[in-house]
Design a protein around this motif. Structure first.
Motif, PDB file in Angstrom:
ATOM      1  N   SER A 102      -6.152  -8.643   4.871  1.00 14.22           N
ATOM      2  CA  SER A 102      -6.485  -8.188   3.515  1.00 14.22           C
ATOM      3  C   SER A 102      -7.241  -6.876   3.544  1.00 14.22           C
ATOM      4  O   SER A 102      -7.008  -5.982   2.726  1.00 14.22           O
ATOM      5  CB  SER A 102      -7.328  -9.248   2.801  1.00 14.22           C
ATOM      6  OG  SER A 102      -6.616 -10.451   2.663  1.00 14.22           O
TER       7      SER A 102
ATOM      8  N   LYS B  12      -4.987  -3.925   4.314  1.00 18.32           N
ATOM      9  CA  LYS B  12      -4.209  -3.564   3.127  1.00 18.32           C
ATOM     10  C   LYS B  12      -5.105  -2.801   2.131  1.00 18.32           C
ATOM     11  O   LYS B  12      -4.677  -1.786   1.556  1.00 18.32           O
ATOM     12  CB  LYS B  12      -3.641  -4.837   2.486  1.00 18.32           C
ATOM     13  CG  LYS B  12      -2.946  -4.615   1.141  1.00 18.32           C
ATOM     14  CD  LYS B  12      -1.615  -3.910   1.257  1.00 18.32           C
ATOM     15  CE  LYS B  12      -0.539  -4.820   1.796  1.00 18.32           C
ATOM     16  NZ  LYS B  12      -0.210  -5.964   0.947  1.00 18.32           N
ATOM     17  N   ARG B  13      -6.316  -3.263   1.928  1.00 18.89           N
ATOM     18  CA  ARG B  13      -7.223  -2.600   0.977  1.00 18.89           C
ATOM     19  C   ARG B  13      -7.663  -1.215   1.460  1.00 18.89           C
ATOM     20  O   ARG B  13      -8.075  -0.382   0.663  1.00 18.89           O
ATOM     21  CB  ARG B  13      -8.441  -3.484   0.710  1.00 18.89           C
ATOM     22  CG  ARG B  13      -8.094  -4.768  -0.041  1.00 18.89           C
ATOM     23  CD  ARG B  13      -9.331  -5.555  -0.408  1.00 18.89           C
ATOM     24  NE  ARG B  13      -8.966  -6.808  -1.034  1.00 18.89           N
ATOM     25  CZ  ARG B  13      -9.254  -8.019  -0.548  1.00 18.89           C
ATOM     26  NH1 ARG B  13      -9.936  -8.121   0.584  1.00 18.89           N
ATOM     27  NH2 ARG B  13      -8.875  -9.098  -1.169  1.00 18.89           N
TER      28      ARG B  13
ATOM     29  N   GLY C 206      -4.123  -9.300   0.739  1.00 17.28           N
ATOM     30  CA  GLY C 206      -5.049  -8.594  -0.141  1.00 17.28           C
ATOM     31  C   GLY C 206      -5.012  -9.033  -1.586  1.00 17.28           C
ATOM     32  O   GLY C 206      -5.683  -8.434  -2.430  1.00 17.28           O
TER      33      GLY C 206
ATOM     34  N   VAL D 161      -5.621  -3.970  -4.645  1.00 23.71           N
ATOM     35  CA  VAL D 161      -4.210  -4.294  -4.393  1.00 23.71           C
ATOM     36  C   VAL D 161      -3.694  -4.965  -5.662  1.00 23.71           C
ATOM     37  O   VAL D 161      -4.124  -6.068  -6.008  1.00 23.71           O
ATOM     38  CB  VAL D 161      -4.047  -5.221  -3.171  1.00 23.71           C
ATOM     39  CG1 VAL D 161      -2.565  -5.520  -2.946  1.00 23.71           C
ATOM     40  CG2 VAL D 161      -4.652  -4.587  -1.923  1.00 23.71           C
TER      41      VAL D 161
ATOM     42  N   ASP E 153       0.094  -0.609   5.037  1.00 20.90           N
ATOM     43  CA  ASP E 153       0.977  -1.754   5.265  1.00 20.90           C
ATOM     44  C   ASP E 153       1.174  -2.008   6.748  1.00 20.90           C
ATOM     45  O   ASP E 153       1.520  -3.121   7.148  1.00 20.90           O
ATOM     46  CB  ASP E 153       2.348  -1.506   4.619  1.00 20.90           C
ATOM     47  CG  ASP E 153       2.250  -1.408   3.108  1.00 20.90           C
ATOM     48  OD1 ASP E 153       1.770  -2.369   2.482  1.00 20.90           O
ATOM     49  OD2 ASP E 153       2.648  -0.359   2.554  1.00 20.90           O
TER      50      ASP E 153
ATOM     51  N   ALA F 127       0.829  -1.206   0.000  1.00 21.35           N
ATOM     52  CA  ALA F 127       0.000   0.000   0.000  1.00 21.35           C
ATOM     53  C   ALA F 127       0.864   1.256   0.000  1.00 21.35           C
ATOM     54  O   ALA F 127       0.446   2.308  -0.499  1.00 21.35           O
ATOM     55  CB  ALA F 127      -0.914   0.005   1.226  1.00 21.35           C
TER      56      ALA F 127
END
Length: 625
Positions: free
Chosen positions: A100, A103-104, A68, A209, A108, A5
């Motif tokens: 996930s 991250k989305r 992700g 991602v 990070d 990310a």
């Protein structure tokens, strides 16, 4: 820098300050993500000597570079902080949809400091961050909290990571849980979360991602899925692959708090018996086809409320033989309770076995147990103590919630000899008197848990080394295994499927996802870097030298008493010290376990050489070379 990310989110619960910083490609390559990135951030944001429950002790969530994306066994997250149990690096990782989602949402890592004024939860909706009241969640399980938050949001795609009642009450082995029962299990990070008045973190992410090479990545992932499907069925389940009967046949099944190394009731709790009578289905983690989790259901008396629990091998070991319990219905019930309270089943089983041992030896009395009969094998006592520990109810529940080391200090007398731990972290139910290379692996593990840091017990159990002695070359083997485990935990790839990934696979997986070029040697060096960095953190906390690479009293002083080929087995201290010497040489450390300046420069940590230089001076002043 695809797959990442590119941002780290910082939240201060006291001041309400929220900021982000960029994650640069150099740092990403040096630490990958997960535990590696987490330990690096811990070093950056922690102050030596700060109590684990100090508001400024950072609680750090890290996704991995594979979180992700549609790859097997890589969609988890790691949590890192100073452990309230060990006083050193506390870490854990889990496969979970929460990783996930974080991250989305665009992050990070998440670094949390401070303490909320009242019980709260953190709401992350992409770049909208808000601290919300959670008093109405007090005492609730994470499963209940997750359902309630989703109801409040009207969105059941929201993912929640949080703590149960044990975390709120600072039980030192409280866990962090997501996806109902996927736990960041060891080292007590749920208690750190509780000390911050943080009940949960809820995340909704809407960003894509992306991977660097989509077509090649898809083909690579298909190959991995095919390997998983072709694994033998018993290798897809840790309960089957680490067989209780196999441990029992080796006289390596820790029983009744290491009073015995075999269990007469093992047939009643082995994998076949469990699968035939209690397992209702197998389920997998996020984007994984292993389906290694076993959901056990009990609907018979005395547990008529259709008890359901995700049962793993460590629960069987610690709540069964270690406590002398041979009833699977009780073990499933106990596991369900432990998950609801948000506790580590290994530590729970170990502290209860410890208490039972003290009771049978007359060191704690009926008055101290409030009349509970704590003899080994007493199912009612097992369930009663779990409730007491989770609620910190009564003198004994409160004392045991501190872990075996602190409990032994409070109880006093001979109690310390019954506390089985490494670096204050309770041991799982492997008999290290018989699995001697595992004994060394546990003693040197930076978290105190060798089976999660180097997997040395598998070397002994599977006959890859001679389990009856500490092998002369075991140091280099443990270094190599630690490298691999650290890389897997930084990528957040599941360690239950070691046959799926070669080093070349790890290189390909990372490069195809991120577009960052890396070699096998560079990945191995990441593993070394994380190991040395964790060692430096422990040194700064006064927990990282030879004195702490030790084994409990029973493993070194109480030979196996069971009849059989292993009768009399014990880890002699001279043998352990030779093994530690061998390990230190393989690591490039001094005789006191301090990374040398040259070694730090080799692994890219030359900027931290001052820590070693200071520690080496102290060691020399004490007459240690």
């Amino acid at each position: 820098m695809d797959a990442y990310a590119g941002k780290i989110l910082h939240v201060n619960l006291t001041s309400g300050q929220i900021r982000t910083e960029n994650l640069d490609e150099r740092t990403a390559k040096l630490y990958l993500g997960g535990v590696g990135l987490g330990v690096n951030l811990l070093m950056e944001h922690s102050k030596p000597g700060r109590d684990a429950f100090d508001p400024d002790n950072p609680l750090i969530y890290c996704t991995g570079p594979l979180s992700g994306i549609l790859g097997p066994a890589g969609n988890g997250y790691a949590v890192v902080s100073k452990s309230p149990l060990t006083g050193g690096v506390g870490e854990g990782q889990v496969q979970s949809f929460f990783g996930s989602e974080l991250k989305r949402a665009g992050y990070d890592a998440l670094v949390i400091k401070g303490k909320a004024s009242a019980l709260s939860y953190l709401w992350i909706d992409d770049d909208e961050i808000e601290l919300r009241g959670a008093q109405h969640f007090k005492g609730s399980s994470v499963r209940e909290v997750g359902q309630k938050i989703c109801d409040e949001m009207g969105d059941f795609s929201v993912r929640v990571s949080g703590i149960g009642e044990a975390g709120e009450k600072l039980c030192r082995f409280a866990t962090i849980i997501s996806d109902e029962d996927h736990t960041v299990g060891r080292t007590g990070l749920g208690a750190v979360m509780g000390s911050k008045n943080l009940k949960a973190i809820a995340v909704r992410g809407t960003h894509d991602v992306n991977v660097a090479n989509f077509e090649s990545f898809v083909q690579f992932v298909k190959t991995l899925y095919e390997r998983v499907k072709n694994l033998e069925p018993n290798k897809r389940s840790p309960i089957a692959s680490k067989n209780l009967l196999e441990l029992n046949s080796l006289s390596a099944l820790a029983t009744r708090n290491w009073n015995n190394s075999t269990f007469e009731g093992v047939e009643k709790i082995n994998a076949a018996y469990l699968n035939d009578r209690y397992v209702k289905r197998a389920i997998g983690c996020a984007t994984c086809e292993m389906n290694c989790n076993r959901v056990a259901v009990v609907s018979d008396v005395p547990f008529k409320d259709d008890v359901v629990a995700r049962l793993d091998f460590d629960c069987l070991l610690s709540l069964g033989p270690l406590c002398g319990v041979d009833r699977l219905d009780a073990i499933v019930k106990a596991t369900s309770l432990i998950n609801d309270y948000g506790m580590d089943c290994v530590s729970v089983g170990a502290v209860i076995a410890f208490a039972m041992d003290l009771y049978e030896h007359g060191i704690i009395t009926n008055e101290q147990t409030s009349g509970v009969d704590l003899r080994f094998g007493n199912v009612d006592a097992l369930i009663d103590l779990i409730n007491k520990i989770g609620k910190r109810d009564g003198w004994l529940g409160d004392v045991l919630a501190e872990g075996v080391v602190r409990a032994a200090e409070v109880i006093g007398g001979e109690a310390v000899k019954f506390a089985c731990h490494v670096k204050c972290l309770e041991l799982p139910g492997y008999d290290l008197r018989v699995l001697k290379n595992a004994a060394l692996g546990f003693s040197v593990a930076f978290s105190g848990d060798g089976h999660l840091r180097n997997g040395a017990e598998l070397l002994d159990i599977k006959g890859k080394v001679d389990h009856s002695k500490i092998e002369s070359d075991i140091g280099s083997i443990l270094v190599a295994e630690s490298q691999r485990y650290n890389v897997l935990d930084s990528l957040i790839l599941c360690k239950l499927s070691p046959e799926v990934y070669t080093w070349k696979d790890l290189v390909d997986y990372y490069m195809l996802a991120t577009g960052i070029q890396v070699t096998e040697d560079e990945l191995r060096q990441v593993g070394d870097r994380v190991e040395n960095l964790a060692r430096l953190f422990n040194i700064l906390e006064g927990k990282g030298t030879r004195d702490y690479d030790d084994l409990p009293y029973k493993i070194k002083n109480c030979p196996v008493s069971d009849e059989g080929s292993e009768k009399g087995a014990v880890v002699v201290d001279d043998e352990l010290q030779l093994g530690i010497d061998n390990y230190y040489v393989a690591c490039g450390w001094t005789a006191d376990g301090i990374p040398t300046v040259d070694r730090l420069k080799q692994v890219g940590l030359g900027n931290l050489a001052y820590i070693s230089e200071s520690a080496i001076k102290v060691a020399r002043a004490q007459g240690i070379n």
